[in-house]
Scaffold this motif. Structure first.
Motif, short mmCIF file in Angstrom:
data_model
loop_
_atom_site.label_atom_id
_atom_site.label_comp_id
_atom_site.label_asym_id
_atom_site.label_seq_id
_atom_site.Cartn_x
_atom_site.Cartn_y
_atom_site.Cartn_z
N ARG A 373 0.84 -1.20 0.00
CA ARG A 373 0.00 0.00 0.00
C ARG A 373 0.88 1.26 0.00
N THR A 374 1.91 1.25 0.83
CA THR A 374 2.79 2.42 0.93
C THR A 374 3.47 2.70 -0.40
N GLN A 375 3.99 1.64 -1.04
CA GLN A 375 4.64 1.82 -2.34
C GLN A 375 3.67 2.36 -3.38
N HIS A 376 2.45 1.83 -3.36
CA HIS A 376 1.46 2.28 -4.34
C HIS A 376 1.12 3.75 -4.13
N ARG A 377 0.95 4.15 -2.88
CA ARG A 377 0.61 5.54 -2.58
C ARG A 377 1.73 6.48 -3.08
N LYS A 378 2.97 6.06 -2.88
CA LYS A 378 4.11 6.89 -3.32
C LYS A 378 4.21 6.97 -4.84
N SER A 379 3.73 5.94 -5.52
CA SER A 379 3.87 5.88 -6.98
C SER A 379 2.86 6.76 -7.71
N LYS A 380 1.82 7.20 -7.03
CA LYS A 380 0.77 7.98 -7.69
C LYS A 380 1.09 9.47 -7.67
N THR A 381 0.98 10.08 -8.82
CA THR A 381 1.19 11.52 -8.90
C THR A 381 -0.12 12.20 -9.28
N THR A 384 -5.52 13.35 -5.14
CA THR A 384 -6.29 12.15 -4.83
C THR A 384 -7.63 12.14 -5.58
N THR A 407 -5.21 3.51 -1.84
CA THR A 407 -4.59 2.17 -1.92
C THR A 407 -5.61 1.08 -2.21
#
Length: 464
Positions: A373-381, A384, A407
Motif C-alpha cells: 500500500r505504501t509503495q502504491h501511494r508513493k507511486s501515484k502523482t 487524490t 490504496t
C-alpha cells in the motif's frame, strides 16, 4: 533416597521445565523414591525428541507466472517464502495462486497460498482475519442504486463495533456455542461478538452492487471476515501453538507453530474455528437481510464462500491464506458456485471448478497486489480526487469515512485480465457468470481524521 530432589536435579537429568514438575518433585520427596523408582516414575514426563524440519522443502505447485519485471520480483519473493514454509515438519503439500503476494518475514505463508498439514492446525497460516469471505444475494430486477443506498444506510465500516441502539440481535444458538467453547467463552469475547455483528472493518473489505451478465439481475456482494472475535481467537491460538512449538519443534519458525489436532487443545480450537465461521456467515447475512427487509423485496438466491480458512479432509488440514475453495468437500453448507472479486472496477467472477493435483481444490481469491500500500501511494502523482475520478469513471464508488483510500483503487491491484488468463492456463476454475460493477462502498481512509490523529496534530501546533 535422603537427598531432597529439586527442579535443578530434574533439569540436569534432561527434563524440560513444565507445570508437571512441581507435583512430580513433591511426589518423589514425599515417597522418598530411590534412584531406580524415581527413574521409572519420571519416564512418563519425558519429552519426545524434537521434531526436525524437513531437510528439503516439500514440493508445492506454482500456479503463477510473472507478466513483467515488477511481477518477477513479487513471484520470486513468494516462491522463496513458500520454499522456507514447506520445510515445516507437518506439511505434506502446498500451492500458490496467480494472485499470490508476500506478507511477513521469510517463511510466512503468502496471500494466495495453500499449505496442507497432517493432523495439525497452524493459526499463523489462516492469520487474524479468520474466515474472510464473500456472500452474494440476488435481488432480481431491483434498481442497483436503490440497493446500494439501502446498504449504505445499514452497513458499518471502520474500527470497533456498533453502538447499542444499532446492534443486530445476537442469535441464541451462537451465544450457546460461544459459551460452550474454551477459546470463545470469556465475557469480553462475547461482548465483542455482539457489537461487531453487522460490521465490515476496513482495508480491502467492501460492499459491492452490480448486475449479472447472464440474467441482468441486481446482485449485492459483501466481503469481510470475523472481525474482533476472529482476531481474538487467532491471538489465543498463536499462544497455544507457541507452547507446543517450544516442546515439539523449536526449529520451526514462530509464525508456523501448530496445535496438534489430536490434543484437547486441538479439538477445542477446531470447534472454535467452526463457531467463528458460523458467526462470520451470520455477519454477512444480517447486512443482506436488512436490505431486503428495508426495501420489502424478495431474495432470489444466495451463496457464499470463505477464502481465508482451514479446511479438513480426513487427517489433512488445508490452510488457505487467500484462496477460494473449488471442491465441495470443503464447504458443508454449499448452496451455489464460488465468488472471486477482482477490484472495484472489474466484475465479481462467479466460478465453478474441479480439483486437480496442482490446484489442490482451490482457485485465486482476487487480483492480489504487486506492491505494498505504501509503495502504491508513493507511486501515484496528482491529486487524490483526480486519480479517484480517472479510475472509477462511470461507477458509484463510496467511502464510508468520506475519505478516499487511494490504496484500494483499481491501480493498487494486479492486472485483472492477467489473473483471469492464468486461471484458465492453470485450471483454476471456470467463470460461469460475472457481476458487472455498478458501485461499491469501502471503509476509506478512516484514520485520516481519526480523533487520535486530530489530538496529536493539535498538540504539535500548540508546541510550535
Amino acid at each position: 533416597m535422603n537427598t531432597k530432589i529439586t527442579g535443578n536435579h530434574l533439569l540436569e537429568l534432561g527434563f524440560r521445565q513444565g507445570k508437571w514438575m512441581k507435583d512430580a518433585i513433591a511426589y518423589i520427596n514425599e515417597n522418598q523414591l530411590n534412584e531406580k523408582a524415581m527413574t521409572n516414575y519420571l519416564e512418563q514426563f519425558k519429552s519426545p525428541d524434537p521434531i526436525a524440519l524437513h531437510v528439503k522443502p516439500v514440493d508445492f505447485s506454482i500456479n503463477i507466472k510473472a507478466e513483467n519485471d515488477l511481477e518477477k520480483d513479487n513471484v520470486f519473493k513468494v516462491v522463496n517464502s513458500m520454499q522456507t514454509l514447506m520445510k515445516t515438519p507437518t506439511l505434506v503439500d502446498g500451492a500458490i495462486m496467480p494472485d499470490a503476494c508476500p506478507t511477513g518475514p521469510d517463511g510466512t505463508i503468502p496471500v494466495g497460498g495453500v499449505a496442507v498439514a497432517k493432523n495439525a492446525i497452524h493459526p499463523g497460516m489462516h492469520s487474524a482475519d479468520i474466515c474472510c469471505s464473500v456472500m452474494l444475494t440476488d435481488f432480481g430486477k431491483a434498481d442497483p442504486k436503490t440497493i446500494l443506498d439501502a446498504a449504505h444506510a445499514s452497513t458499518h465500516f471502520g474500527p470497533g463495533g456498533r453502538d447499542r441502539d444499532n446492534q443486530f440481535r445476537f442469535p441464541d444458538e451462537l451465544l450457546e456455542a460461544f459459551e460452550s467453547n474454551f477459546f470463545l467463552k470469556d465475557k469480553q469475547m462475547i461482548q465483542i461478538a455482539r457489537t461487531h455483528l453487522g460490521t465490515q472493518g476496513d482495508g480491502n473489505h467492501f460492499l459491492f452492487v452490480g448486475k449479472s451478465k447472464k440474467t441482468g439481475n441486481t446482485m449485492m456482494v459483501t466481503h469481510h471476515g470475523s472481525r474482533g472475535p476472529g482476531a481474538r481467537l487467532y491471538t489465543k491460538g498463536m499462544k497455544i501453538a507457541e507452547r507446543f512449538r517450544r516442546d515439539l519443534s523449536p526449529e520451526t519458525k514462530k509464525q508456523n507453530a501448530w496445535i496438534p489436532f489430536k490434543t484437547e487443545e486441538g479439538q477445542a480450537y477446531w470447534d472454535a474455528l467452526q463457531i467463528i465461521r458460523d458467526w462470520t456467515k451470520k455477519n454477512h447475512e444480517v447486512l443482506h437481510d436488512v436490505v431486503a427487509e428495508t426495501l420489502n423485496i424478495n431474495i432470489e438466491s444466495r451463496y457464499w464462500n470463505e477464502h481465508n480458512f482451514v479446511f479438513k479432509d480426513g487427517d489433512l488440514f488445508y490452510h488457505a491464506k487467500g484462496a477460494t475453495p473449488l471442491d465441495a468437500k470443503f464447504m458443508p453448507d454449499i448452496t451455489g458456485p464460488r465468488l472471486i472479486p477482482l477490484n472495484m472496477s472489474e466484475p465479481v467472477l462467479i466460478v465453478e471448478g474441479n480439483t486437480t493435483k496442482t490446484n489442490l481444490g482451490f482457485a485465486p481469491h482476487g487480483a492480489g497486489r504487486n506492491v505494498s500500500r505504501t509503495q502504491h501511494r508513493k507511486s501515484k502523482t496528482g491529486t487524490t480526487m483526480q486519480i479517484f475520478k480517472e479510475e472509477t469513471r462511470g461507477l458509484d464508488v463510496r467511502f464510508f469515512s468520506k475519505e478516499i483510500d487511494i490504496t484500494e483503487l483499481p491501480s493498487a491491484y494486479k492486472n485483472a485480465k492477467a489473473v483471469r488468463t492464468q486461471m484458465d492456463e492453470f485450471g483454476l476454475g471456470t467463470v460461469i457468470d460475472e457481476v458487472l460493477p455498478y458501485g461499491c462502498i469501502m471503509a476509506g481512509d478512516w484514520q485520516k481524521n481519526a480523533p487520535w490523529k486530530i489530538k496529536r496534530e493539535k498538540r504539535n501546533r500548540n508546541k510550535k
